[in-house]
Design an enzyme around this catalytic site. Structure first.
Site, PDB file in Angstrom:
ATOM      1  N   GLY A  60       0.764  -1.624  -0.173  1.00  0.00           N
ATOM      2  CA  GLY A  60       0.019   0.279  -0.236  1.00  0.00           C
ATOM      3  C   GLY A  60       0.399   1.409   0.187  1.00  0.00           C
ATOM      4  O   GLY A  60       1.879   1.341   0.693  1.00  0.00           O
ATOM      5  N   GLN A  65       3.139   9.941   0.653  1.00  0.00           N
ATOM      6  CA  GLN A  65       4.338   9.243   0.925  1.00  0.00           C
ATOM      7  C   GLN A  65       5.409   9.805   0.302  1.00  0.00           C
ATOM      8  O   GLN A  65       6.792   9.175   0.451  1.00  0.00           O
ATOM      9  CB  GLN A  65       4.069   7.652   1.720  1.00  0.00           C
ATOM     10  CG  GLN A  65       3.201   7.301   2.916  1.00  0.00           C
ATOM     11  CD  GLN A  65       3.152   5.692   3.179  1.00  0.00           C
ATOM     12  OE1 GLN A  65       2.297   5.141   1.667  1.00  0.00           O
ATOM     13  NE2 GLN A  65       4.308   5.106   3.024  1.00  0.00           N
ATOM     14  N   CYS A 108       5.137  -0.059   7.426  1.00  0.00           N
ATOM     15  CA  CYS A 108       4.800   0.337   6.560  1.00  0.00           C
ATOM     16  C   CYS A 108       6.132   1.423   6.094  1.00  0.00           C
ATOM     17  O   CYS A 108       7.495   1.943   6.264  1.00  0.00           O
ATOM     18  CB  CYS A 108       4.290   2.575   7.462  1.00  0.00           C
ATOM     19  SG  CYS A 108       4.434   3.247   6.284  1.00  0.00           S
ATOM     20  N   LEU A 109       6.070   1.958   4.762  1.00  0.00           N
ATOM     21  CA  LEU A 109       7.710   2.570   3.691  1.00  0.00           C
ATOM     22  C   LEU A 109       7.944   3.497   4.294  1.00  0.00           C
ATOM     23  O   LEU A 109       9.593   3.834   3.985  1.00  0.00           O
ATOM     24  CB  LEU A 109       6.712   1.787   2.400  1.00  0.00           C
ATOM     25  CG  LEU A 109       6.428   1.110   1.479  1.00  0.00           C
ATOM     26  CD1 LEU A 109       6.315   1.122   0.306  1.00  0.00           C
ATOM     27  CD2 LEU A 109       7.199   0.013   1.144  1.00  0.00           C
ATOM     28  N   HIS A 150      -5.033   1.504   7.125  1.00  0.00           N
ATOM     29  CA  HIS A 150      -3.591   2.255   7.483  1.00  0.00           C
ATOM     30  C   HIS A 150      -3.330   3.544   6.879  1.00  0.00           C
ATOM     31  O   HIS A 150      -2.961   4.397   7.094  1.00  0.00           O
ATOM     32  CB  HIS A 150      -2.688   1.211   7.048  1.00  0.00           C
ATOM     33  CG  HIS A 150      -1.238   1.489   6.897  1.00  0.00           C
ATOM     34  ND1 HIS A 150      -0.533   0.881   7.859  1.00  0.00           N
ATOM     35  CD2 HIS A 150      -0.821   2.495   6.479  1.00  0.00           C
ATOM     36  CE1 HIS A 150       1.055   1.398   7.894  1.00  0.00           C
ATOM     37  NE2 HIS A 150       0.648   2.105   6.726  1.00  0.00           N
ATOM     38  N   GLU A 151      -3.964   3.037   4.567  1.00  0.00           N
ATOM     39  CA  GLU A 151      -3.627   3.981   4.077  1.00  0.00           C
ATOM     40  C   GLU A 151      -4.563   5.497   4.123  1.00  0.00           C
ATOM     41  O   GLU A 151      -4.064   6.277   3.796  1.00  0.00           O
ATOM     42  CB  GLU A 151      -3.660   3.670   2.669  1.00  0.00           C
ATOM     43  CG  GLU A 151      -2.582   2.264   2.579  1.00  0.00           C
ATOM     44  CD  GLU A 151      -1.537   2.812   2.540  1.00  0.00           C
ATOM     45  OE1 GLU A 151      -0.765   4.004   2.361  1.00  0.00           O
ATOM     46  OE2 GLU A 151      -0.931   1.960   2.976  1.00  0.00           O
ATOM     47  N   HIS A 154      -3.448   7.655   6.765  1.00  0.00           N
ATOM     48  CA  HIS A 154      -1.812   9.066   6.461  1.00  0.00           C
ATOM     49  C   HIS A 154      -2.526   9.540   5.608  1.00  0.00           C
ATOM     50  O   HIS A 154      -1.927  10.712   5.334  1.00  0.00           O
ATOM     51  CB  HIS A 154      -0.920   7.553   4.831  1.00  0.00           C
ATOM     52  CG  HIS A 154      -0.134   6.901   5.731  1.00  0.00           C
ATOM     53  ND1 HIS A 154       0.983   7.375   6.210  1.00  0.00           N
ATOM     54  CD2 HIS A 154       0.370   5.592   5.209  1.00  0.00           C
ATOM     55  CE1 HIS A 154       1.760   6.420   6.289  1.00  0.00           C
ATOM     56  NE2 HIS A 154       1.592   5.510   5.415  1.00  0.00           N
TER      57      HIS A 154
HETATM   58 ZN    ZN Z   1       2.211   3.339   5.893  1.00  0.00          ZN
END
Ligand code: ZN
Length: 185
Positions: A60, A65, A108-109, A150-151, A154
């Protein structure tokens, strides 16, 4: 469900792989602005975000991000052995969450090399604009439910570490703050 799924989109020009922003960059704590309409420029961003996510690799990615404060998220929870199953959303909004919860070991990236168990509603009904700008509503469950929540977090400046104890969160943030200071030297 199938009607909103796309083949992996192919842009005419090569995909742009964005650098992924990591904590404690303040852009990750900002609220993203709604998308006014889905046009070619936005589709381009969606495709590039998807390419960036696959390249990472991740399941995701949200526009903040990659430093873009717009309400766009991309996801794909297909397993490695299965064909890609991308899901792209602009202006995603939670319509309903189940009382039933599920725990998932999240990563998480933007917080590389750290994972932690997070409990979230097991099912999430989400309204959004698809890659064609059409309004859709989907009921997501399992890992898809975890990812979409989660996204969307963000887009509101919320990170999965916010669900951990303050002690755990501070430990992780401190590691990244220190690493960035050393990088800058
Ligand atoms: Zn994330």
């Amino acid at each position: 469900m199938l009607t909103v799924r796309h083949a992996v989109p192919m842009s005419a020009s090569p995909m742009k792989i964005y650098p992924i922003i990591t904590i404690p960059d303040p852009v990750l704590r900002k609220e993203a602005a709604s998308v006014e309409r889905v046009d070619d420029d936005l589709r381009r961003l969606m495709d590039d975000m998807l390419g960036t996510m696959y390249d990472a690799p991740g399941v995701g990615l949200a526009a903040p991000q990659v430093g873009i404060l717009r309400r766009v998220i991309v996801m794909d929870a297909a397993r490695d052995e299965d064909p890609p199953d991308p899901l792209i959303m602009a202006n995603p909004e939670i319509v309903n969450l189940s009382d039933e919860m599920r725990v998932h070991e999240e990563g998480c990236l933007s917080i590389p090399d750290h994972t932690a168990e997070v409990e979230r509603p097991a099912k999430a009904r989400v309204a959004f604009l698809d890659r064609e700008g059409k309004r859709q509503e989907l009921e997501l469950e399992g890992i898809w439910s975890t990812i979409v929540q989660h996204e969307i977090d963000h887009l509101n400046g919320i990170l999965f570490i916010d669900y951990l104890s303050r002690l755990k969160r501070n430990m992780i943030v401190k590691k990244f703050t220190k690493a960035k200071r050393i990088d800058a030297m």
